[in-house]
Scaffold this active site. Structure first.
Site, PDB file in Angstrom:
ATOM      1  N   ASP A  44       1.484 -18.052  13.314  1.00 37.55           N
ATOM      2  CA  ASP A  44       1.322 -18.035  14.765  1.00 37.55           C
ATOM      3  C   ASP A  44       1.333 -16.615  15.314  1.00 37.55           C
ATOM      4  OD1 ASP A  44       1.294 -20.840  14.938  1.00 37.55           O
ATOM      5  OD2 ASP A  44       3.473 -20.927  15.038  1.00 37.55           O
ATOM      6  N   ALA A  45       0.695 -16.421  16.459  1.00 34.14           N
ATOM      7  CA  ALA A  45       0.642 -15.100  17.089  1.00 34.14           C
ATOM      8  C   ALA A  45       2.034 -14.565  17.392  1.00 34.14           C
ATOM      9  CB  ALA A  45      -0.196 -15.148  18.372  1.00 34.14           C
TER      10      ALA A  45
END
Length: 180
Positions: free
Chosen positions: A45-46
């Site tokens: 995930d970012a």
């Protein structure tokens, strides 16, 4: 370019997507890696940091990212609060999430990782609530699974760093840097 199989180990900083193209406020991998023909093997995930693998070998990519191969993924997780033995035992046994039970994991309290870097932006700090670090090793990779697992046992994740995937590890690789 040769037809040789290539594997890149990248220390993905916070705020970078697991794709080459940026989207909205998130940066893409093209800001860091200028290697043609490589593709991400597994996502991060970012808002998570750490090891991201890229390869030009489709079979290797499948072996790394396909849950059927059950390649271990090791995470360092900063959580809000101080997990007790019951919380660790629950993580080890597997917890039930809204999409079903997780597989058993390995979970242990760890000191702040020695090679830890500052995060930009910093993790929120609340003086009245202590934080602690766990090492969590899982063999599956559902969407935001580690975050959901720690929340399920009452200790929300503040910072998530993937330290290793199978035999591949960060090993002193600074954020935004890669080798391979």
């Amino acid at each position: 370019m040769s037809d040789a199989s290539r594997l890149i180990c990248f220390n993905k900083p916070y705020g970078v997507l697991s794709q080459f193209t940026p989207e909205g406020r998130w940066r893409g991998l093209k800001d860091f890696i200028d290697v043609p023909g490589v593709y991400v093997a597994g996502r991060l995930d970012a808002d998570s940091e750490g090891l991201l693998l890229l390869t030009n070998d489709g079979q290797l990519q499948a072996r790394i990212s396909d849950p059927r191969h059950k390649m271990e993924k090791t995470y360092w997780v900063q959580v809000e609060g101080e997990p007790d033995d019951a919380a660790l035992a629950a993580l080890c046994a597997g917890v039930t999430l809204n999409d079903g039970p997780t597989r058993p994991a390995r979970a242990q309290r760890i000191p702040v990782p020695a090679q830890l870097w500052e995060r930009d932006p910093p993790v929120r700090f609340r003086q009245s609530i202590p934080t602690s670090w766990l090492e969590l090793v899982i063999r599956e990779g559902r969407n935001r699974q580690v975050r959901r697992m720690t929340a399920a046992v009452g200790f929300p994740t503040l910072r998530l760093i993937r330290a290793a995937i199978g035999p591949y590890a960060l090993e002193g690789l600074a954020p935004g840097n890669w080798r391979g």
